[in-house]
Structures are given as structure tokens and as C-alpha cells.
Design an enzyme around this catalytic site. Structure first.
Site, PDB file in Angstrom:
ATOM      1  N   GLU A 103       0.770  -1.328   0.016  1.00 34.58           N
ATOM      2  CA  GLU A 103      -0.031   0.149   0.125  1.00 34.58           C
ATOM      3  C   GLU A 103       0.772   1.364  -0.140  1.00 34.58           C
ATOM      4  O   GLU A 103       0.657   2.346  -0.759  1.00 34.58           O
ATOM      5  CB  GLU A 103      -0.995   0.127   1.403  1.00 34.58           C
ATOM      6  CG  GLU A 103      -0.495  -0.324   2.579  1.00 34.58           C
ATOM      7  CD  GLU A 103      -0.763   0.419   3.549  1.00 34.58           C
ATOM      8  OE1 GLU A 103      -0.878  -0.105   4.801  1.00 34.58           O
ATOM      9  OE2 GLU A 103      -1.703   1.309   3.527  1.00 34.58           O
ATOM     10  N   ASP A 128       1.062  -9.596   4.007  1.00 32.52           N
ATOM     11  CA  ASP A 128      -0.065  -9.297   4.587  1.00 32.52           C
ATOM     12  C   ASP A 128      -1.495  -9.368   3.957  1.00 32.52           C
ATOM     13  O   ASP A 128      -2.328  -9.607   4.628  1.00 32.52           O
ATOM     14  CB  ASP A 128      -0.171  -7.875   5.389  1.00 32.52           C
ATOM     15  CG  ASP A 128       1.231  -7.286   5.907  1.00 32.52           C
ATOM     16  OD1 ASP A 128       1.841  -8.354   6.381  1.00 32.52           O
ATOM     17  OD2 ASP A 128       1.675  -6.487   5.965  1.00 32.52           O
ATOM     18  N   ARG A 163       0.826 -28.230  27.260  1.00 31.59           N
ATOM     19  CA  ARG A 163       0.990 -26.516  27.194  1.00 31.59           C
ATOM     20  C   ARG A 163      -0.023 -25.844  26.420  1.00 31.59           C
ATOM     21  O   ARG A 163      -0.415 -26.344  25.390  1.00 31.59           O
ATOM     22  CB  ARG A 163       2.447 -26.016  26.984  1.00 31.59           C
ATOM     23  CG  ARG A 163       3.442 -26.314  27.930  1.00 31.59           C
ATOM     24  CD  ARG A 163       4.891 -26.084  27.642  1.00 31.59           C
ATOM     25  NE  ARG A 163       5.977 -26.283  28.676  1.00 31.59           N
ATOM     26  CZ  ARG A 163       7.163 -26.498  28.368  1.00 31.59           C
ATOM     27  NH1 ARG A 163       7.623 -26.757  27.278  1.00 31.59           N
ATOM     28  NH2 ARG A 163       7.721 -26.583  29.458  1.00 31.59           N
TER      29      ARG A 163
END
Ligand code: F6P
Length: 348
Positions: A103, A128, A163
Site C-alpha cells: 500500500e 499481509d 501446554r
């Protein structure tokens, strides 16, 4: 004299940039153009930093990560006389420019085209996947693949030790990487910027899961997720919220660590945190990204050679089409509710 086409790569690097450079250069050399590499993003036109791109320079680069041209987040609009220097250097050396970027880089290209009629075309890149006007950007598939692989690996160690594993992934202000790798890796909770799920509800999902007999969990958190609490408090976590780059972006990162501590304290489940960081951007592109980058490169070469400036190559469905740079950079493409619903179906 042969016309010259310049190529520049700006912003954060991503796998597939070299595949675009190769495709633009190959198609342009084949059609009799002179090809010029502009080094280090827009900085290369401010300085200028120009190198010839011939068959020898582009040979063997298809599978290579990063960019042979180098990249920066230089914004000529933020430099004294920057735009004038870009225009002068362009005029002295080039007839057309292919700008490969996200962008920010493409935003500069759109503005230079709108305000100064710069002969520029765009190619969308970013891990992204946050650019509107294209279904996918190249680099994204590789990043998702890397995150999914990491989640798979974390699953086996999480299970062995009972975990909770928190995985922090990139994506800036959109959660595409988190959602896609979370779905692919079977994450039990996914926290993204677009969906203000609270820390309390995330912990509730984990308790629910453990109550039905599971002794381990995977939480994927996007770096841009704002830590949100039932009290209404929320905050973005970054290195220094006041420091921004030339495009006004803060450096994100660190939310995973805080979230991990919160989860352990609130649920009592032992928790570990993994921050994938720039591993997501390095190395060789997946075949899908190589193919997309190659198709974008050929399209950009065609747009530049036929004078269709102010346009960008984009993927719509399975077709590579031209869209206007202005449209492409107008808004961020954020994760839709529909996509988040797919992820949410497997929470808890
Ligand atoms: O835009 C790509 C990206 O990797 C983001 O996901 C991340 O927030 C940012 O760049 C990191 O930037 P830098 O390489 O400057 O640390």
C-alpha cells in the site's frame, strides 16, 4: 533508441519479488526494451541508484527469496525535494516504471501518476495480503505456509508438555496470515485486529477446551491485535508507539508475550510463546507464489509496454487483470466476518 523500463521493489521484502523482476525483465528484453533496475525502492529514483538488468542479472533468481534490487521504506513525499528528484531522474533515464510494492509503495506510485502523470504501473506484493482490488498478493501464500508449518511443529511439543502455545504472526493491521494459518494449522483460538475478542473470552475458550479433556492448546495472535479486556480497555503493542517510519507506521510486535502471561495467570495452564517474526518473510517462495508473481510480472510488462499507466496487475478469481492504482490503494482489505466464522467454528 530502445525504450527503457525501470523496475523497483519497495517496502518490506517478500518471497516472489525476484520472480516478478524476472518476468518483467524477460518479457521486456524479448520485446526489445532496455531494462533498468532501480535499487532500494523509491530511494533509487531520489538518488538515483540505477543498474542494468540484462539476461545475466536475472538468471537463476526465480526461486530466490528477498529482492535482488534491495528495498527501503523511503517515501519521496517526506523528503525535501524528493518528488522533484524522482521526476528528474525518471525523465533522464526511463520511459516507464514498474513499481512492485504494498500500500505504501503503490500509494506513492498512484500519487505520482495522478499528480505528475508519471508513467508507472504497479504490482501488488505483501505477505499481509491487505491490498484491496486483488484477491491475493504474492508472498502471502509463503508466509501462511511457514506459519502453518510452525503451528504443526508447536502442536507436537504442546501436546507432549500439556501446554498452551501462543504463536505471534505478522500481518500489520489485518489478520489474514493469522486466520489462514490458524485455520490450516487447527488453532484453538485466533486473535486478530478486525475482531475485538477479549482476553477473558480467549481464556474461556481455552478452559472450555481443557474441560472437554484436551490438555494443550494453540493460540494464534496477529501482531496488530489490540489487547482487549472486558472492562473496555484496549491497547496496541509495539516497540515504541511514538516511533513511526516514513509512511507513519509503528513497529508492531510483543503482543504474544503479554497475552501468554495473561493466559497463564488467568487459567493456570502453563504457557509458552513463539514469535515467528521475519522468518515469515524470508526464503524461497511457494510454487503458488512463484506462479502468481510470474503472471503479475508479465501483466505489468504488458501494461508498461502498451502505455496503460496508473494501472496495477491484480488477481480476480483465477484471472490476472488490470485495476487502477488509485482503487487498489484506496482502502485496506480486512478479514471479513465470513472468514473469521470459518476459524471460529474450531475455537475451544
Ligand atoms: O508489511 C509486511 C510486514 O512484514 C508486516 O507484517 C510487519 O508488521 C512489518 O512488515 C515489519 O516490518 P519491518 O521489516 O520493518 O520490521
Amino acid at each position: 533508441m530502445a525504450k527503457s523500463i525501470g523496475i523497483l521493489t519497495g517496502g518490506g521484502d517478500c518471497p516472489g519479488l525476484n520472480a516478478v523482476i524476472r518476468a518483467v525483465a524477460r518479457r521486456s528484453i524479448d520485446r526489445g526494451y532496455n531494462v533498468v533496475g532501480v535499487r532500494e525502492g523509491w530511494r533509487g529514483l531520489v538518488e538515483p541508484l540505477l543498474v542494468p538488468l540484462g539476461p545475466r542479472e536475472i538468471s537463476g533468481i526465480l526461486p530466490r527469496g528477498g529482492t535482488i534490487l534491495g528495498t527501503t521504506r523511503t517515501n519521496p513525499y517526506r523528503l525535501d525535494g524528493g518528488v522533484e528528484r524522482v521526476l528528474e531522474n525518471f525523465k533522464a533515464n526511463l520511459d516507464a516504471l514498474v513499481a512492485i510494492g504494498g500500500e505504501d509503495t503503490l500509494g506513492v506510485a498512484a500519487r505520482l501518476h495522478a499528480e505528475h502523470d508519471l508513467a508507472v504501473v504497479g504490482v501488488p506484493k505483501t505477505i499481509d495480503n491487505d491490498l484491496s482490488a486483488t484477491d491475493y498478493t504474492f508472498g502471502f501464500d509463503t508466509a501462511v505456509w511457514i506459519c502453518t508449518e510452525a503451528i504443526d511443529r508447536l502442536h507436537t511439543t504442546a501436546e507432549s508438555h500439556n501446554r498452551v502455545m501462543v504463536v505471534e504472526v505478522m500481518g500489520r493491521h489485518t489478520g489474514w496470515i493469522a486466520v489462514m494459518s490458524g485455520i490450516a494449522g487447527g488453532a484453538d483460538v485466533i486473535l486478530i485486529p478486525e475482531q475485538p475478542m477479549t482476553v477473558e473470552s480467549a481464556c474461556e475458550e481455552l478452559r472450555r477446551r481443557h474441560a472437554r479433556g484436551k490438555s494443550f492448546s494453540i493460540v494464534v495472535v496477529s501482531e496488530g491485535y489490540e489487547l482487549t479486556y472486558a472492562s473496555g480497555e484496549s491497547r496496541l503493542v509495539g516497540e515504541d508507539a511514538r516511533a513511526t517510519d516514513q509512511f507513519g507506521h509503528v513497529t508492531l510486535g510483543g503482543v504474544g508475550e503479554i497475552l501468554g502471561r495473561e493466559i497463564e495467570q488467568r487459567t493456570g495452564f502453563e504457557t509458552r510463546v513463539t514469535v515467528l517474526g521475519h522468518v515469515q518473510r524470508g526464503g524461497s517462495p511457494t510454487p503458488r507464489d512463484r506462479v502468481l508473481a510470474t503472471r503479475f510480472g508479465l501483466k505489468a510488462a504488458e501494461l508498461a509496454q502498451t502505455g496503460q499507466f496508473g494501472q496495477m496487475a491484480a488477481l480476480r478469481g483465477d484471472d490476472v487483470v488490470a485495476v487502477s492504482l488509485a482503487e487498489a490503494t484506496a482502502e485496506l482489505k480486512t478479514v471479513t466476518d465470513e472468514w473469521y466464522a470459518v476459524a471460529k467454528a474450531f475455537f475451544g
